[in-house]
Design a protein around this motif. Sequence first.
Motif, mmCIF file in Angstrom:
data_model
loop_
_atom_site.group_PDB
_atom_site.id
_atom_site.type_symbol
_atom_site.label_atom_id
_atom_site.label_comp_id
_atom_site.label_asym_id
_atom_site.label_seq_id
_atom_site.Cartn_x
_atom_site.Cartn_y
_atom_site.Cartn_z
ATOM 1 N N PHE A 277 0.843 -1.206 0.000
ATOM 2 C CA PHE A 277 0.000 0.000 0.000
ATOM 3 C C PHE A 277 0.878 1.256 0.000
ATOM 4 O O PHE A 277 0.638 2.201 -0.765
ATOM 5 C CB PHE A 277 -0.930 0.003 1.223
ATOM 6 C CG PHE A 277 -1.826 1.211 1.263
ATOM 7 C CD1 PHE A 277 -2.992 1.249 0.515
ATOM 8 C CD2 PHE A 277 -1.481 2.323 2.008
ATOM 9 C CE1 PHE A 277 -3.806 2.379 0.524
ATOM 10 C CE2 PHE A 277 -2.290 3.454 2.025
ATOM 11 C CZ PHE A 277 -3.462 3.471 1.282
ATOM 12 N N HIS B 169 2.681 1.658 -3.408
ATOM 13 C CA HIS B 169 1.811 2.013 -4.541
ATOM 14 C C HIS B 169 1.055 3.310 -4.313
ATOM 15 O O HIS B 169 1.158 4.262 -5.088
ATOM 16 C CB HIS B 169 0.821 0.868 -4.808
ATOM 17 C CG HIS B 169 0.016 1.077 -6.060
ATOM 18 N ND1 HIS B 169 -1.112 1.867 -6.102
ATOM 19 C CD2 HIS B 169 0.200 0.632 -7.333
ATOM 20 C CE1 HIS B 169 -1.601 1.876 -7.336
ATOM 21 N NE2 HIS B 169 -0.824 1.134 -8.092
ATOM 22 N N ASP B 170 0.300 3.366 -3.247
ATOM 23 C CA ASP B 170 -0.620 4.500 -3.080
ATOM 24 C C ASP B 170 0.042 5.746 -2.492
ATOM 25 O O ASP B 170 -0.370 6.861 -2.772
ATOM 26 C CB ASP B 170 -1.811 4.084 -2.199
ATOM 27 C CG ASP B 170 -2.868 3.352 -3.019
ATOM 28 O OD1 ASP B 170 -2.638 3.136 -4.215
ATOM 29 O OD2 ASP B 170 -3.931 3.010 -2.464
ATOM 30 N N LYS C 255 -1.170 -6.582 -6.997
ATOM 31 C CA LYS C 255 -2.506 -5.982 -7.152
ATOM 32 C C LYS C 255 -3.470 -6.517 -6.096
ATOM 33 O O LYS C 255 -4.253 -5.770 -5.505
ATOM 34 C CB LYS C 255 -3.065 -6.299 -8.547
ATOM 35 C CG LYS C 255 -2.423 -5.502 -9.655
ATOM 36 C CD LYS C 255 -3.068 -5.844 -10.985
ATOM 37 C CE LYS C 255 -2.485 -5.003 -12.110
ATOM 38 N NZ LYS C 255 -3.041 -5.362 -13.406
ATOM 39 N N HIS D 66 -5.358 -4.351 -3.092
ATOM 40 C CA HIS D 66 -6.813 -4.313 -2.923
ATOM 41 C C HIS D 66 -7.203 -4.724 -1.499
ATOM 42 O O HIS D 66 -8.038 -4.075 -0.851
ATOM 43 C CB HIS D 66 -7.469 -5.229 -3.944
ATOM 44 C CG HIS D 66 -8.967 -5.237 -3.852
ATOM 45 N ND1 HIS D 66 -9.720 -4.090 -3.934
ATOM 46 C CD2 HIS D 66 -9.846 -6.248 -3.649
ATOM 47 C CE1 HIS D 66 -10.999 -4.384 -3.797
ATOM 48 N NE2 HIS D 66 -11.111 -5.689 -3.620
ATOM 49 N N ARG E 220 -6.428 -1.915 0.919
ATOM 50 C CA ARG E 220 -7.420 -0.827 0.887
ATOM 51 C C ARG E 220 -8.706 -1.249 1.596
ATOM 52 O O ARG E 220 -9.331 -0.445 2.292
ATOM 53 C CB ARG E 220 -7.726 -0.443 -0.556
ATOM 54 C CG ARG E 220 -6.609 0.335 -1.249
ATOM 55 C CD ARG E 220 -6.928 0.459 -2.722
ATOM 56 N NE ARG E 220 -5.978 1.281 -3.450
ATOM 57 C CZ ARG E 220 -5.926 1.306 -4.774
ATOM 58 N NH1 ARG E 220 -6.742 0.556 -5.505
ATOM 59 N NH2 ARG E 220 -5.043 2.079 -5.398
ATOM 60 N N ARG F 209 -10.322 0.532 4.829
ATOM 61 C CA ARG F 209 -11.718 1.007 4.855
ATOM 62 C C ARG F 209 -12.399 0.521 6.130
ATOM 63 O O ARG F 209 -13.081 1.275 6.819
ATOM 64 C CB ARG F 209 -12.450 0.487 3.629
ATOM 65 C CG ARG F 209 -13.914 0.893 3.591
ATOM 66 C CD ARG F 209 -14.619 0.225 2.433
ATOM 67 N NE ARG F 209 -15.934 0.795 2.217
ATOM 68 C CZ ARG F 209 -17.066 0.101 2.294
ATOM 69 N NH1 ARG F 209 -17.036 -1.189 2.614
ATOM 70 N NH2 ARG F 209 -18.226 0.678 2.081
ATOM 71 N N LEU G 249 -13.256 -5.286 -9.016
ATOM 72 C CA LEU G 249 -13.177 -4.050 -8.232
ATOM 73 C C LEU G 249 -11.746 -3.505 -8.090
ATOM 74 O O LEU G 249 -11.502 -2.314 -8.275
ATOM 75 C CB LEU G 249 -13.787 -4.290 -6.844
ATOM 76 C CG LEU G 249 -13.872 -3.115 -5.903
ATOM 77 C CD1 LEU G 249 -14.643 -1.971 -6.529
ATOM 78 C CD2 LEU G 249 -14.539 -3.532 -4.594
ATOM 79 N N GLY G 250 -10.811 -4.411 -7.750
ATOM 80 C CA GLY G 250 -9.425 -3.975 -7.532
ATOM 81 C C GLY G 250 -8.867 -3.222 -8.722
ATOM 82 O O GLY G 250 -8.272 -2.144 -8.579
ATOM 83 N N ASP G 251 -9.070 -3.785 -9.930
ATOM 84 C CA ASP G 251 -8.551 -3.131 -11.142
ATOM 85 C C ASP G 251 -9.299 -1.845 -11.440
ATOM 86 O O ASP G 251 -8.737 -0.889 -11.966
ATOM 87 C CB ASP G 251 -8.696 -4.070 -12.347
ATOM 88 C CG ASP G 251 -7.661 -5.192 -12.285
ATOM 89 O OD1 ASP G 251 -6.595 -4.963 -11.676
ATOM 90 O OD2 ASP G 251 -7.936 -6.279 -12.823
ATOM 91 N N ILE H 144 -10.634 0.404 -9.436
ATOM 92 C CA ILE H 144 -10.367 1.584 -8.596
ATOM 93 C C ILE H 144 -9.331 2.502 -9.241
ATOM 94 O O ILE H 144 -9.457 3.725 -9.207
ATOM 95 C CB ILE H 144 -9.872 1.148 -7.189
ATOM 96 C CG1 ILE H 144 -10.945 0.336 -6.471
ATOM 97 C CG2 ILE H 144 -9.466 2.354 -6.340
ATOM 98 C CD1 ILE H 144 -12.245 1.058 -6.246
ATOM 99 N N ASP H 145 -8.297 1.898 -9.821
ATOM 100 C CA ASP H 145 -7.236 2.710 -10.420
ATOM 101 C C ASP H 145 -7.456 2.969 -11.901
ATOM 102 O O ASP H 145 -6.658 3.649 -12.542
ATOM 103 C CB ASP H 145 -5.878 2.012 -10.236
ATOM 104 C CG ASP H 145 -5.540 1.847 -8.764
ATOM 105 O OD1 ASP H 145 -5.704 2.820 -8.013
ATOM 106 O OD2 ASP H 145 -5.136 0.742 -8.369
ATOM 107 N N LEU I 141 -12.996 3.381 -1.382
ATOM 108 C CA LEU I 141 -11.665 2.910 -1.795
ATOM 109 C C LEU I 141 -10.933 3.985 -2.587
ATOM 110 O O LEU I 141 -9.723 4.156 -2.467
ATOM 111 C CB LEU I 141 -11.782 1.615 -2.612
ATOM 112 C CG LEU I 141 -12.318 0.398 -1.837
ATOM 113 C CD1 LEU I 141 -12.362 -0.832 -2.724
ATOM 114 C CD2 LEU I 141 -11.491 0.102 -0.592
ATOM 115 N N ALA J 120 -7.357 5.760 -1.654
ATOM 116 C CA ALA J 120 -6.234 5.845 -2.601
ATOM 117 C C ALA J 120 -5.811 7.303 -2.811
ATOM 118 O O ALA J 120 -4.618 7.618 -2.812
ATOM 119 C CB ALA J 120 -6.614 5.208 -3.932
#
Lengths: 200, 201
Positions: free
Chosen positions: A150, A153-154, A175, A179, A182, A186, B10-12, B14-15, B39, B43
Amino acid sequence: MTGARRRQGEKLSEAEAIEQAKQGDAEAFEVLYNLHKRRVYSLCLRMTANAAEAEDLTQEAFMQLFRKIATFRGESAFSTWLHRMAVNVVLMQLRKKGLVVVPLEDDIETEEEAPKKDFGAQDLALEGSIDRLRLQNAIGKLPPGYRSIFVLHDVEGYEHNEIAEIIGCSIGNSKSQLHKARMKLRELLRTRRAEKAIKP
Amino acid sequence: MTCIEFQDILGDMIDGETDAQHAAHLSSCSSCSELVSDLRAIASGAKLLCADSEPSPRVWANIQRTLEAEGIIRPATQPGATLFRQRRPWSSVWLATGAAVVLLALAAFFYTNHTTRNQQVAQTQPQSLGASADDMELLSHVSPAARASYADDLETVNAFIRDAEDNVAQNPNDDEARHFLVQAYQERAMVYASAMDRSMP
């Protein structure tokens, strides 16, 4: 030229400091350290969530940099070079502890099946500095493997292919972990918000 | 498209881009829509995180010692160079120490004080207003090479204090808000202590 500027109390530029540091100039090392210490320390702190460990890793990253500074030829930005070095130092440390990557099958309690309604929590909007501090605190609560990916990347802006190369995992794994990280964040942030809403 | 199918991409998503099929699901499903919104907020919030934490002066002191021990730093030739500074006068030490103690005392007072919002605001305002003169005084004792860096540090930590004060004023009974304020004062005290270590002879 540089000496004259210094006598006049002017600050060395980064390029001047690099050249001076290659000659072993003490003040140039200090200038470089001051220019980059916050970014390196923040990276170490976010990836380890431990202030003492982050300081040790910051020290190690700068020492590696200063030992190799004579080999710096300027092909990449100095900050990029230092940053990559810091990431490697942190990952090396995490590897020693076996904490770099959470395997795909190791599914910690991220609740991915179906998005559930969280007891009246509002949408997350992380705009103010206090909200950012809450996000920062929540990042510190992530499992180390998720946290690394995280943060890289973010927060730091690395791409999945770069992360896969640095960490030594597949792009798909990077990836997937991002996910999950994140989703976990949340959950942490919404729980915190819901607790606040219940508390008078 | 069901929520389960939506979760798979969903994962793909978001970005990346939202295609028509996904958009149709989002417009009809409030849960998925809320999830995507959260999400994305996480990010984008992460990108705004600043590199605002500072290592303690111990780190540079250790680096400096190791550089010396390994012979990477050559001996300074000018008087007043970093490694061979004379001891600073006690006046500088007391100035910075005093300021740090006052800040910590104020922080402790604020943390334990559970008075009304207005009283808290009244107590914090003079502190904010009085800070810049102290900052200027402190910066005047720091070496020119490090002055800009400390000015940045003080600006960052002062902004943090202002935000934290506002937050306490808005949420006077929030423990976390008070904790952030204490943390902000402590960070300011750390900057003062670090600058004290680096003050000119």
